[in-house]
Enzyme design. Structure first.
Site, PDB file in Angstrom:
ATOM      1  N   GLY A  37       0.809  -1.217   0.000  1.00 22.89           N
ATOM      2  CA  GLY A  37       0.000   0.000   0.000  1.00 22.89           C
ATOM      3  C   GLY A  37       0.836   1.258   0.000  1.00 22.89           C
ATOM      4  N   GLU A 118      -0.755 -10.620   3.917  1.00 24.32           N
ATOM      5  CA  GLU A 118      -0.383  -9.741   5.038  1.00 24.32           C
ATOM      6  C   GLU A 118      -0.599 -10.471   6.365  1.00 24.32           C
ATOM      7  OE1 GLU A 118      -1.190  -5.363   3.003  1.00 24.32           O
ATOM      8  OE2 GLU A 118      -2.829  -6.329   4.060  1.00 24.32           O
TER       9      GLU A 118
HETATM   10  C1  5RP Z   1      -3.390  -3.574   1.619  1.00 24.81           C
HETATM   11  C2  5RP Z   1      -3.527  -3.001   2.977  1.00 24.81           C
HETATM   12  C3  5RP Z   1      -2.982  -1.639   3.202  1.00 24.81           C
HETATM   13  O1  5RP Z   1      -2.061  -1.669   4.238  1.00 24.81           O
HETATM   14  C4  5RP Z   1      -4.148  -0.740   3.566  1.00 24.81           C
HETATM   15  O2  5RP Z   1      -5.133  -0.834   2.559  1.00 24.81           O
HETATM   16  C5  5RP Z   1      -3.689   0.714   3.732  1.00 24.81           C
HETATM   17  O3  5RP Z   1      -3.310   1.198   2.478  1.00 24.81           O
HETATM   18  P1  5RP Z   1      -2.706   2.647   2.283  1.00 24.81           P
HETATM   19  O4  5RP Z   1      -1.458   2.716   3.091  1.00 24.81           O
HETATM   20  O5  5RP Z   1      -2.465   2.739   0.794  1.00 24.81           O
HETATM   21  O6  5RP Z   1      -3.733   3.651   2.743  1.00 24.81           O
HETATM   22  O7  5RP Z   1      -4.050  -3.589   3.897  1.00 24.81           O
HETATM   23  O8  5RP Z   1      -4.112  -4.751   1.504  1.00 24.81           O
END
Ligand code: 5RP
Length: 242
Positions: A37, A118
């Protein structure tokens, strides 16, 4: 000072990596899990900068998505699988973003559809670290940002029925510039779930994961993270760091 969300993401990523190095929680020779992300990417970059400067040596990374794999390849960070003998199924630390974090450090993850890998990485890390901008800190999880549930495509309708019985409104995540559903890095589909009323987060994680056809939910309650949260004024709040 009034930082944009993007500036807050870089600030929290850099602060977390630098603080964890100072505290000896990120160290040479370690096995580290790297999230996915737009907040995790600057953390990978900061780690690469410390490797390039010689401050960190012999880092073994396990990645959580194709996005993170590509980043590590571009930065020259060696990537391993959880199954490699050098990793042995356990990591020293994992660092990642989140979509929402509550006061008990429960999280929603999977806005980028990477929550299965994750969770494998972060539930098998001795220390889990979440980095987030101020928009992610909430009082209650599950009523605003949707909780992603990765499913086997052939089980979509029975899983939707079972989620409805748990009070959720579940919506199939559709692709952008791609007709049909989002297909995850694991070849599966995503149902995004919301509830009208606040949920018991640990109980809901267990209940959703007991539905046949569910691969994994984006509720993270079991390996309580250290949480870094950046603020518009340029400060960073740290929760749960002993
Ligand atoms: C991906 C995730 C990311 O950590 C979450 O969506 C946060 O994303 P970002 O840092 O782009 O806001 O869980 O699956």
């Amino acid at each position: 000072m009034s930082l944009s969300q993007s500036e807050q993401k870089t600030l929290v990523a850099n602060t977390a990596v630098d603080t964890l190095i100072e505290k000896g929680l990120i160290f040479s020779g370690m096995k580290i899990g790297l999230g996915t992300g737009s907040t995790a990417m600057p953390a990978v970059k900061r780690l690469a900068e410390h490797i390039a400067s010689g401050k960190l040596k012999d880092i073994k990374a396990v990645v959580t998505s194709f996005q993170t794999q590509n980043a590590c390849q571009d930065y020259g960070i060696p990537v391993y699988s959880m199954n490699d003998r050098a990793i042995g199924g356990q990591l020293d630390l994992a660092i990642d973003g989140a979509d929402e974090v509550d006061p008990d450090c429960n999280c929603i993850k999977g806005g980028g559809a990477a929550h299965v890998r994750e969770k494998i990485v972060e539930y098998n890390a001795k220390i889990f670290v979440v980095i987030a901008d101020s928009s992610k800190a909430v009082q209650t999880i599950g009523t605003k940002f949707p909780v992603p549930v990765e499913i086997i495509g052939d089980a979509r309708v029975p899983v939707m029925n079972a989620l409805s019985a748990l009070g959720a409104t579940a919506v199939l995540r559709e692709g952008v510039r791609k007709a049909g559903p989002v297909i995850t890095d694991n070849g599966n589909q995503i149902l995004d779930c919301t509830w009208k009323e606040p949920i018991n987060v640990p109980e809901m994680e267990a209940k959703i994961n007991s539905i046949v056809g569910v691969v994994e939910t984006g509720l993270f309650t079991q390996n309580k993270p250290i949480v870094f949260i950046s603020k518009e004024d340029g400060s960073v709040e740290i929760r749960n760091l002993k």
